[in-house]
Motif scaffolding. Sequence first.
Motif, short mmCIF file in Angstrom:
data_model
loop_
_atom_site.label_atom_id
_atom_site.label_comp_id
_atom_site.label_asym_id
_atom_site.label_seq_id
_atom_site.Cartn_x
_atom_site.Cartn_y
_atom_site.Cartn_z
N ASP A 120 42.51 22.61 115.92
CA ASP A 120 42.16 23.05 114.56
C ASP A 120 43.32 23.88 114.02
O ASP A 120 44.24 24.25 114.77
CB ASP A 120 40.88 23.89 114.59
CG ASP A 120 39.64 23.03 114.89
OD1 ASP A 120 39.67 21.82 114.60
OD2 ASP A 120 38.66 23.59 115.42
N ASP A 121 43.28 24.20 112.74
CA ASP A 121 44.36 24.96 112.11
C ASP A 121 44.62 26.30 112.78
O ASP A 121 45.76 26.74 112.84
CB ASP A 121 44.05 25.18 110.62
CG ASP A 121 44.16 23.88 109.83
OD1 ASP A 121 44.83 22.95 110.31
OD2 ASP A 121 43.58 23.82 108.73
N ASP A 122 43.58 26.95 113.29
CA ASP A 122 43.75 28.27 113.89
C ASP A 122 43.83 28.21 115.42
O ASP A 122 43.70 29.21 116.09
CB ASP A 122 42.62 29.20 113.46
CG ASP A 122 41.25 28.69 113.89
OD1 ASP A 122 41.13 27.48 114.20
OD2 ASP A 122 40.29 29.48 113.91
N GLU A 123 44.06 27.01 115.97
CA GLU A 123 44.16 26.83 117.41
C GLU A 123 45.54 26.29 117.80
O GLU A 123 46.24 25.72 116.95
CB GLU A 123 43.10 25.85 117.92
CG GLU A 123 41.68 26.32 117.76
CD GLU A 123 40.69 25.28 118.26
OE1 GLU A 123 39.67 25.69 118.81
OE2 GLU A 123 40.94 24.06 118.10
N TYR A 124 45.88 26.45 119.07
CA TYR A 124 47.15 25.94 119.57
C TYR A 124 47.05 25.84 121.09
O TYR A 124 46.19 26.44 121.71
CB TYR A 124 48.32 26.85 119.18
CG TYR A 124 48.07 28.30 119.49
CD1 TYR A 124 48.30 28.82 120.76
CD2 TYR A 124 47.55 29.16 118.52
CE1 TYR A 124 48.03 30.14 121.05
CE2 TYR A 124 47.28 30.48 118.80
CZ TYR A 124 47.52 30.97 120.06
OH TYR A 124 47.24 32.27 120.36
N TYR A 125 47.93 25.06 121.66
CA TYR A 125 48.08 25.02 123.11
C TYR A 125 49.15 26.04 123.48
O TYR A 125 50.10 26.26 122.72
CB TYR A 125 48.51 23.62 123.57
CG TYR A 125 47.40 22.60 123.41
CD1 TYR A 125 46.31 22.60 124.27
CD2 TYR A 125 47.44 21.63 122.41
CE1 TYR A 125 45.29 21.67 124.14
CE2 TYR A 125 46.43 20.70 122.27
CZ TYR A 125 45.35 20.73 123.13
OH TYR A 125 44.34 19.82 122.99
N HIS A 126 49.01 26.65 124.64
CA HIS A 126 50.02 27.61 125.08
C HIS A 126 51.41 26.99 125.05
O HIS A 126 52.38 27.65 124.69
CB HIS A 126 49.71 28.12 126.48
CG HIS A 126 48.60 29.12 126.51
ND1 HIS A 126 48.07 29.60 127.68
CD2 HIS A 126 47.92 29.75 125.53
CE1 HIS A 126 47.12 30.46 127.41
NE2 HIS A 126 47.00 30.57 126.10
N ALA A 127 51.50 25.73 125.41
CA ALA A 127 52.81 25.06 125.42
C ALA A 127 53.44 25.02 124.03
O ALA A 127 54.66 24.95 123.90
CB ALA A 127 52.67 23.64 125.97
N ASP A 128 52.62 25.09 122.97
CA ASP A 128 53.16 25.09 121.60
C ASP A 128 53.94 26.36 121.30
O ASP A 128 54.73 26.40 120.36
CB ASP A 128 52.02 24.96 120.58
CG ASP A 128 51.27 23.65 120.68
OD1 ASP A 128 51.84 22.68 121.22
OD2 ASP A 128 50.11 23.60 120.23
N LEU A 129 53.72 27.42 122.09
CA LEU A 129 54.37 28.70 121.83
C LEU A 129 55.76 28.81 122.48
O LEU A 129 56.56 29.64 122.07
CB LEU A 129 53.50 29.85 122.34
CG LEU A 129 52.06 29.88 121.81
CD1 LEU A 129 51.33 31.08 122.36
CD2 LEU A 129 52.04 29.85 120.30
N ILE A 130 56.02 27.99 123.47
CA ILE A 130 57.29 28.07 124.18
C ILE A 130 58.43 27.77 123.21
O ILE A 130 58.44 26.77 122.51
CB ILE A 130 57.34 27.09 125.37
CG1 ILE A 130 56.12 27.28 126.28
CG2 ILE A 130 58.65 27.22 126.14
CD1 ILE A 130 55.91 28.66 126.81
#
Length: 170
Positions: free
Chosen positions: A91-101
């Motif tokens: 969703d718009d306010d969600e992410y996978y930890h890998a997206d932060l790398i």
Amino acid sequence: MSARICIARIGAPHGVHGAVKLWTFTEDPLAVKTYGLLVTKDGARQFEVTHAREAKGHLVATLKGIATREDAERLNGVELYVARERLPDTDDDEYYHADLIGLAAVTTSNEPLGRVIAIHNFGAGDIIEIAPPHGPTMLLPFTNAVVPSVDLAGRRVVIELPAEIEGDGP
């Protein structure tokens, strides 16, 4: 090659017929059965979860081709990955930890801190690791108080530094 996301880690054997303890990093632990073949980080080995049941804090799983306790013992600690595109959209306010790398890390006053290089979990909660341009990396708890916002579009995470790191402490 597409990005891979670590979704599980194999633990100790369970019983004598090749079952393993399996720690999953998915919202629904049993979802690991729906992703098909899971691969090691280097892609050299593939595993298929043929059966899984919930246990206390983990799954007990059987993997295709793993039939003995000795086979299972050799897998202890192996992380299992899946291609990013095989995971559900967020969703718009969600992410996978890998997206932060690789995202820039900045303070709440927009001062640069460095780049996010990893998200760890050693058992007591998530830890964000930030590499500044010079010096050792910083390990901070990944909580809403320390990481009040993530801006994927702006390619940055905002960090609320604890007082002792900012120099405001005793």
